[in-house]
Design a protein around this motif. Sequence first.
Motif, short mmCIF file in Angstrom:
data_model
loop_
_atom_site.label_atom_id
_atom_site.label_comp_id
_atom_site.label_asym_id
_atom_site.label_seq_id
_atom_site.Cartn_x
_atom_site.Cartn_y
_atom_site.Cartn_z
N ALA A 172 -2.34 81.82 -16.95
CA ALA A 172 -2.37 80.80 -15.90
C ALA A 172 -3.03 81.34 -14.64
CB ALA A 172 -0.95 80.31 -15.60
N PHE A 173 -2.74 82.60 -14.31
CA PHE A 173 -3.38 83.24 -13.15
C PHE A 173 -4.89 83.31 -13.34
CE2 PHE A 173 -5.09 87.19 -11.37
CZ PHE A 173 -4.86 86.98 -10.02
N LEU A 174 -5.33 83.70 -14.52
CA LEU A 174 -6.76 83.81 -14.78
C LEU A 174 -7.46 82.45 -14.67
CD1 LEU A 174 -6.77 86.26 -17.84
CD2 LEU A 174 -7.17 86.80 -15.42
N ILE A 175 -6.77 81.40 -15.10
CA ILE A 175 -7.36 80.06 -15.05
C ILE A 175 -7.40 79.53 -13.62
CG2 ILE A 175 -6.97 77.65 -15.74
CD1 ILE A 175 -5.79 78.77 -18.37
N LEU A 176 -6.31 79.68 -12.87
CA LEU A 176 -6.21 79.09 -11.54
C LEU A 176 -6.86 79.92 -10.45
CD1 LEU A 176 -2.51 77.81 -11.68
CD2 LEU A 176 -4.61 76.49 -12.01
N ARG A 177 -6.79 81.25 -10.56
CA ARG A 177 -7.28 82.11 -9.49
C ARG A 177 -8.59 82.82 -9.82
NH1 ARG A 177 -3.32 82.69 -5.44
NH2 ARG A 177 -2.02 80.82 -5.61
N ARG A 178 -8.97 82.82 -11.09
CA ARG A 178 -10.22 83.47 -11.48
C ARG A 178 -11.18 82.51 -12.18
NH1 ARG A 178 -8.31 86.17 -8.31
NH2 ARG A 178 -8.02 88.44 -8.24
N ASP A 179 -10.84 81.23 -12.15
CA ASP A 179 -11.71 80.16 -12.67
C ASP A 179 -12.15 80.39 -14.11
OD1 ASP A 179 -11.63 78.75 -10.25
OD2 ASP A 179 -13.23 79.99 -9.41
N MET A 180 -11.27 80.89 -14.93
CA MET A 180 -11.59 81.09 -16.34
C MET A 180 -11.21 79.85 -17.15
SD MET A 180 -10.53 85.01 -17.28
CE MET A 180 -11.20 86.41 -16.38
N THR A 181 -11.82 79.71 -18.30
CA THR A 181 -11.42 78.67 -19.24
C THR A 181 -10.21 79.16 -20.03
OG1 THR A 181 -12.82 79.50 -21.04
CG2 THR A 181 -13.83 77.96 -19.47
N PRO A 182 -9.47 78.29 -20.70
CA PRO A 182 -8.36 78.75 -21.53
C PRO A 182 -8.79 79.75 -22.60
CG PRO A 182 -8.18 76.39 -21.16
CD PRO A 182 -9.50 76.81 -20.60
N GLU A 183 -9.96 79.53 -23.18
CA GLU A 183 -10.45 80.45 -24.21
C GLU A 183 -10.76 81.82 -23.62
OE1 GLU A 183 -10.40 76.55 -25.64
OE2 GLU A 183 -11.48 77.28 -23.88
N GLU A 184 -11.30 81.85 -22.41
CA GLU A 184 -11.58 83.13 -21.75
C GLU A 184 -10.27 83.83 -21.37
OE1 GLU A 184 -15.87 82.09 -19.62
OE2 GLU A 184 -13.98 81.65 -18.58
N ALA A 185 -9.28 83.05 -20.95
CA ALA A 185 -7.99 83.64 -20.60
C ALA A 185 -7.29 84.23 -21.82
CB ALA A 185 -7.10 82.57 -19.95
N PHE A 186 -7.61 83.71 -22.99
CA PHE A 186 -6.99 84.20 -24.22
C PHE A 186 -7.58 85.53 -24.70
CE2 PHE A 186 -6.62 84.23 -28.93
CZ PHE A 186 -5.25 84.20 -29.03
N GLN A 187 -8.80 85.82 -24.27
CA GLN A 187 -9.50 87.01 -24.76
C GLN A 187 -8.73 88.32 -24.62
OE1 GLN A 187 -12.43 87.24 -26.52
NE2 GLN A 187 -12.18 85.04 -26.67
N PRO A 188 -8.10 88.61 -23.48
CA PRO A 188 -7.38 89.89 -23.37
C PRO A 188 -6.27 90.05 -24.40
CG PRO A 188 -7.69 88.91 -21.20
CD PRO A 188 -8.08 87.87 -22.20
N PHE A 189 -5.70 88.93 -24.86
CA PHE A 189 -4.58 88.99 -25.80
C PHE A 189 -5.04 88.90 -27.25
CE2 PHE A 189 -3.39 86.82 -21.85
CZ PHE A 189 -2.38 87.66 -21.40
N SER A 190 -6.32 88.66 -27.47
CA SER A 190 -6.82 88.44 -28.82
C SER A 190 -6.93 89.72 -29.62
CB SER A 190 -8.20 87.76 -28.75
OG SER A 190 -9.15 88.64 -28.18
N GLY A 191 -6.84 90.88 -28.95
CA GLY A 191 -7.01 92.13 -29.66
C GLY A 191 -5.73 92.69 -30.27
N ILE A 192 -4.61 91.97 -30.15
CA ILE A 192 -3.34 92.47 -30.67
C ILE A 192 -3.09 91.89 -32.06
CG2 ILE A 192 -0.88 92.77 -30.20
CD1 ILE A 192 -1.50 91.92 -27.30
N TYR A 193 -2.80 92.75 -33.00
CA TYR A 193 -2.58 92.30 -34.38
C TYR A 193 -1.37 93.02 -34.96
CZ TYR A 193 -3.44 91.19 -39.25
OH TYR A 193 -3.31 90.73 -40.54
N PRO A 194 -0.44 92.31 -35.62
CA PRO A 194 -0.39 90.85 -35.81
C PRO A 194 -0.13 90.11 -34.50
CG PRO A 194 1.04 92.00 -37.38
CD PRO A 194 0.64 93.00 -36.34
N TYR A 195 -0.29 88.80 -34.55
CA TYR A 195 -0.13 87.97 -33.37
C TYR A 195 1.25 88.18 -32.77
CZ TYR A 195 -0.49 83.79 -30.42
OH TYR A 195 -0.54 82.93 -29.36
N PRO A 196 1.35 88.59 -31.50
CA PRO A 196 2.63 89.05 -30.94
C PRO A 196 3.44 88.01 -30.19
CG PRO A 196 0.87 89.64 -29.45
CD PRO A 196 0.23 88.86 -30.58
#
Length: 225
Positions: A172-196
């Motif tokens: 939410a911080f990335l979307i509201l304060r860094r003007d990212m899209t939801p997909e861009e905000a998801f990127q930092p968390f996409s590298g964790i496997y399995p889905y946490p």
Amino acid sequence: RVLSNMQTMKSTVVENCGRGILPNLHEIAMKRRNNKVMPRANEGHSQIARTRSDGTSAFVCKKNAMALPDFIMGKVLSILDGKLCLRLESTIDDKRFADSGRIEPFSLTDESRIEYHKIGDDFGPFDLSCIHRFCTLVERVMQSAEQRCRTTQFQSPNAIRERTNAAFLLGAFLILRRDMTPEEAFQPFSGIYPYPFEDFRDSTLLQPSPHTLSLLDAWRGLHKA
């Protein structure tokens, strides 16, 4: 008819392999066997959101994923490179993931007034007032950290619902304060496997929940609002 369709599909695949349109899987397998090239255990894959034309989410694999046990045991997850990161509180002192000393840690306390008031078995997401308080808190800590050349580190409890809420707030911080899209905000968390993370659920005690929301669903609602 089914057998005829399968034969047609097989012929199409073989023809396309010959044209180089599709990879020849048999050839790849033989090369691996001859060269004794085996996939390494640490070559994990994770799910990354990709938006289809109809607006739904597809997921594709990403290499070099962070293993979930490492994330749980305190390995730092970078959110904004060199500026903001997430670390889960671990009861195990793993020296591999010790802090470098150049961090500015913070966590949610009673004074921050960021709390979800559940009705049934629900646990989130947070309302707009909590999101606003969190964004203001992060901006204040980051400003102080940057003046001392430090990285802001958000420390969250390890339980799956707490880390899901932590991820939601950071997105939410990335979307509201860094003007990212939801997909861009998801990127930092996409590298964790399995889905946490756990999907948000409705405010009943029904098991399983008849209605769920993923992190992306919640972020897309926030982004649209």
